[in-house]
Design a protein around this motif. Structure first.
Motif, PDB file in Angstrom:
ATOM      1  N   LYS A  33       8.014  -3.661 -15.250  1.00 13.73           N
ATOM      2  CA  LYS A  33       9.196  -2.795 -15.277  1.00 13.73           C
ATOM      3  C   LYS A  33       9.261  -1.860 -14.073  1.00 13.73           C
ATOM      4  O   LYS A  33      10.114  -0.994 -14.015  1.00 13.73           O
ATOM      5  N   GLY A 104      11.595   0.420 -24.094  1.00 14.07           N
ATOM      6  CA  GLY A 104      12.899  -0.171 -24.334  1.00 14.07           C
ATOM      7  C   GLY A 104      14.050   0.297 -23.474  1.00 14.07           C
ATOM      8  O   GLY A 104      15.157  -0.184 -23.641  1.00 14.07           O
ATOM      9  N   PRO A 106      16.560   0.313 -20.588  1.00  8.27           N
ATOM     10  CA  PRO A 106      16.939  -0.763 -19.660  1.00  8.27           C
ATOM     11  C   PRO A 106      17.121  -0.315 -18.213  1.00  8.27           C
ATOM     12  O   PRO A 106      17.454  -1.130 -17.366  1.00  8.27           O
ATOM     13  N   TYR A 107      16.885   0.944 -17.911  1.00  9.45           N
ATOM     14  CA  TYR A 107      17.092   1.445 -16.561  1.00  9.45           C
ATOM     15  C   TYR A 107      15.767   1.832 -15.942  1.00  9.45           C
ATOM     16  O   TYR A 107      14.841   2.223 -16.627  1.00  9.45           O
ATOM     17  N   ARG A 108      15.701   1.758 -14.610  1.00  7.28           N
ATOM     18  CA  ARG A 108      14.461   2.035 -13.901  1.00  7.28           C
ATOM     19  C   ARG A 108      14.693   3.104 -12.840  1.00  7.28           C
ATOM     20  O   ARG A 108      15.823   3.414 -12.496  1.00  7.28           O
ATOM     21  N   ARG A 158      25.180   1.771 -16.032  1.00  5.98           N
ATOM     22  CA  ARG A 158      24.385   1.432 -14.849  1.00  5.98           C
ATOM     23  C   ARG A 158      25.303   0.784 -13.820  1.00  5.98           C
ATOM     24  O   ARG A 158      26.083  -0.107 -14.138  1.00  5.98           O
TER      25      ARG A 158
END
Length: 186
Positions: A33, A104, A106-108, A158
């Motif tokens: 991730k 969980g 979904p953004y990095r 996003r």
């Protein structure tokens, strides 16, 4: 007595093996991730702490400490911890949200996002996901620290790039309208 020693030895071996597996699994997930090493270390320590508590509970049961004695001990500990954390409930919820975000979210780090909030436009690039906050740098350069527990409760959009984020910014659209009005005045 020999049976208890054998069970304790077995528990220690299982504990060591599962601890290493847990640590390597969290590290592997963190790499996949693209999570910072500090964050992986924090999550690994938190999970290891919970795993160690379960291990100690099992050792106490093998040693023959009764459920009643354990219940009194743990209820006393939870009462003290509960009173201590009651005033700081948001800290506990942010720590829990931090673990949820690790597994969980979904953004990095580096993604361009907009947190849908009716009061303020929080649009920018994620600089860091820490233990308590998601740190977002706005288009204007301002830095926003948004609590982990709140970002899980809000819708997050996003964007594929900075240009796409700028196009969606209501403030950029306001600036375009000002330029258009100024052009018409001339």
């Amino acid at each position: 007595m020999m049976v208890q020693l054998g069970l304790i030895a077995l528990l220690v071996v299982v504990y060591v093996i599962l601890s290493r597996f847990l640590k390597s699994s969290v590290a592997l997930l963190g790499r996949s991730k693209s999570v910072s090493d500090v964050r992986v270390s924090y999550v690994s320590k938190m999970l290891h702490l919970g795993f160690t508590a379960i291990f100690v509970l099992l050792i106490c049961l093998v040693l023959g400490i009764g459920y009643g004695q354990l219940a009194i001990f743990f209820s006393s500990v939870f009462a003290v911890v509960g009173v201590a954390l009651f005033a700081q409930w948001s800290i506990l919820s942010n720590i829990t949200a931090s673990l949820i975000i690790f597994f969980g979210f979904p953004y990095r780090v580096g993604d361009w996002v907009k947190v849908v909030d009716k009061d303020d436009e929080i649009l920018g690039q994620i600089l860091e996901i820490s233990s308590f906050h998601v740190i977002i740098q706005r288009l204007s350069g301002d830095v926003v620290t948004y609590p982990n527990s709140l970002i899980l409760q809000k819708a997050v959009i996003r964007f594929s790039s900075q240009e796409a984020a700028m196009a969606a910014s209501q403030f950029q659209q306001d600036k375009k309208e000002v330029v258009t009005v100024e052009d018409k005045v001339e």
